[in-house]
Design a protein around this motif. Structure first.
Motif, PDB file in Angstrom:
ATOM      1  N   TYR A  56       0.843  -1.211   0.000  1.00  0.00           N
ATOM      2  CA  TYR A  56       0.000   0.000   0.000  1.00  0.00           C
ATOM      3  C   TYR A  56       0.869   1.249   0.000  1.00  0.00           C
ATOM      4  O   TYR A  56       0.629   2.209  -0.768  1.00  0.00           O
ATOM      5  CB  TYR A  56      -0.907  -0.014   1.238  1.00  0.00           C
ATOM      6  CG  TYR A  56      -1.577   1.287   1.538  1.00  0.00           C
ATOM      7  CD1 TYR A  56      -1.025   2.174   2.478  1.00  0.00           C
ATOM      8  CD2 TYR A  56      -2.741   1.668   0.892  1.00  0.00           C
ATOM      9  CE1 TYR A  56      -1.633   3.387   2.754  1.00  0.00           C
ATOM     10  CE2 TYR A  56      -3.350   2.880   1.164  1.00  0.00           C
ATOM     11  CZ  TYR A  56      -2.800   3.736   2.096  1.00  0.00           C
ATOM     12  OH  TYR A  56      -3.407   4.943   2.344  1.00  0.00           O
ATOM     13  N   CYS A  74      -0.182   2.457  -3.490  1.00  0.00           N
ATOM     14  CA  CYS A  74      -1.565   2.917  -3.332  1.00  0.00           C
ATOM     15  C   CYS A  74      -1.708   4.224  -2.542  1.00  0.00           C
ATOM     16  O   CYS A  74      -2.716   4.947  -2.687  1.00  0.00           O
ATOM     17  CB  CYS A  74      -2.397   1.837  -2.639  1.00  0.00           C
ATOM     18  SG  CYS A  74      -2.131   0.163  -3.276  1.00  0.00           S
ATOM     19  N   HIS A 128      -4.889   6.931  -2.213  1.00  0.00           N
ATOM     20  CA  HIS A 128      -5.823   6.538  -1.148  1.00  0.00           C
ATOM     21  C   HIS A 128      -5.542   7.237   0.186  1.00  0.00           C
ATOM     22  O   HIS A 128      -6.286   7.044   1.142  1.00  0.00           O
ATOM     23  CB  HIS A 128      -5.816   5.008  -0.982  1.00  0.00           C
ATOM     24  CG  HIS A 128      -6.502   4.296  -2.112  1.00  0.00           C
ATOM     25  ND1 HIS A 128      -7.864   4.248  -2.240  1.00  0.00           N
ATOM     26  CD2 HIS A 128      -5.990   3.639  -3.189  1.00  0.00           C
ATOM     27  CE1 HIS A 128      -8.184   3.550  -3.321  1.00  0.00           C
ATOM     28  NE2 HIS A 128      -7.053   3.176  -3.936  1.00  0.00           N
ATOM     29  N   SER A 143      -8.883  -3.797  -8.544  1.00  0.00           N
ATOM     30  CA  SER A 143      -7.514  -3.389  -8.213  1.00  0.00           C
ATOM     31  C   SER A 143      -6.502  -4.020  -9.162  1.00  0.00           C
ATOM     32  O   SER A 143      -5.504  -3.377  -9.533  1.00  0.00           O
ATOM     33  CB  SER A 143      -7.177  -3.793  -6.771  1.00  0.00           C
ATOM     34  OG  SER A 143      -8.049  -3.173  -5.849  1.00  0.00           O
ATOM     35  N   GLY A 198      -2.567  -0.448  -9.526  1.00  0.00           N
ATOM     36  CA  GLY A 198      -2.115   0.845  -9.001  1.00  0.00           C
ATOM     37  C   GLY A 198      -1.056   1.482  -9.849  1.00  0.00           C
ATOM     38  O   GLY A 198      -0.343   2.364  -9.367  1.00  0.00           O
TER      39      GLY A 198
END
Length: 274
Positions: free
Chosen positions: A202, A206, A210, A241, A252
């Motif tokens: 993440y 991401c 996000h 995703s 991503g």
């Protein structure tokens, strides 16, 4: 002449005396031989010894054992069980024995060995072995119940308990095997991404969107923004995703990520709103 007769008379008397002595000696020898005769003899198998074998000659009792339960009953038990003294059930009285018979032979034998109510242990004779008490008990109850084969008696219970313990141990081992198999199956079914650090993915791929909401991306931890998306199910979120959806690029924007790495990152974001 008289002398000749006298001599002949003496000789006859001596002959009779000698004959009597010889006969007496023969009797004495026979008596001595009888007293010294062996009490038994060795008879090898297949030899004709002129007598029945010990196994054929020895009578067995009605229950297949070598102990005469009837004799023990007559010496120890009869005083009460033939008269009903002290409330003892009389041998052969089906009504008096009915409730007792329902308890089973093992219970009756236990009462005979250890005593019960007014009945003393072993009928009051502590010198009786368990086997002798068992044989006497079998003789006592034969008229009112089917007696099991002798030789087990009160010792059968521990054997049964041991068998039950062994069965329980086997069951426990089987349960443990099943549990291990279930754990293995669960591990096999566990998502591969569970072992991947979703937070690290993440942060790499991401977080830029996000954490800021750029391009309409739902911010991590915003339950209202994630609610409708979560209702679509995890498989849909994984698909979006991995393959991209609306403004969000596939993976991503980092095509070097594996599908499982992307799923781990999605799991990390969704956990914050569940």
């Amino acid at each position: 002449m008289k002398s000749s007769k006298l001599i002949m008379g003496c000789l006859a008397t001596l002959g009779m005396t000698a004959g009597m002595a010889s006969a007496q000696a023969e009797v004495d020898r026979d008596a001595i031989a009888e007293r010294l005769k062996p009490v038994g003899q060795v008879c090898l198998q297949d030899e004709d010894c002129g007598t029945a074998s010990a196994a054929e000659a020895a009578p067995a009792d009605a229950n297949g054992g070598g102990i005469d339960g009837g004799d023990i009953y007559n010496r120890v038990c009869m005083a009460c069980h033939e008269t009903g003294a002290a409330g003892a059930p009389v041998r052969g009285d089906a009504d008096a024995w009915s409730a007792r018979v329902d308890q089973g032979f093992d219970t009756l034998l236990d009462h005979s060995i250890n005593g019960f109510n007014a009945m003393p242990a072993r009928g009051g004779n502590p010198n009786l072995s368990d086997e002798e008490v068992e044989a006497a008990t079998a003789y006592l109850v034969e008229p009112v119940m089917d007696v099991p084969e002798l030789g087990g008696g009160a010792d059968e219970a521990p054997a049964e308990e041991a068998a039950a313990d062994e069965a329980a141990s086997d069951d426990a081992a089987a349960d443990e095997t099943v549990a291990e198999a279930a754990d293995d199956a669960a591990a096999a079914d566990e998502p591969a991404q569970a072992s991947i650090d979703g937070e690290a993915i993440y942060n790499q791929a991401c977080m830029a969107c996000h954490m800021t909401g750029a391009a309409g991306a739902p911010i991590k931890g915003d339950a209202d923004a994630w609610g409708p998306r979560v209702e679509q199910g995890m498989e849909t979120l994984y698909d979006h995703s991995i393959n991209g959806f609306n403004a969000m690029p596939a993976k991503g924007g980092n095509m070097s990520l594996s599908d499982d790495e992307v799923k781990a990152a999605v799991d990390f974001m969704v956990e914050a709103v569940q």
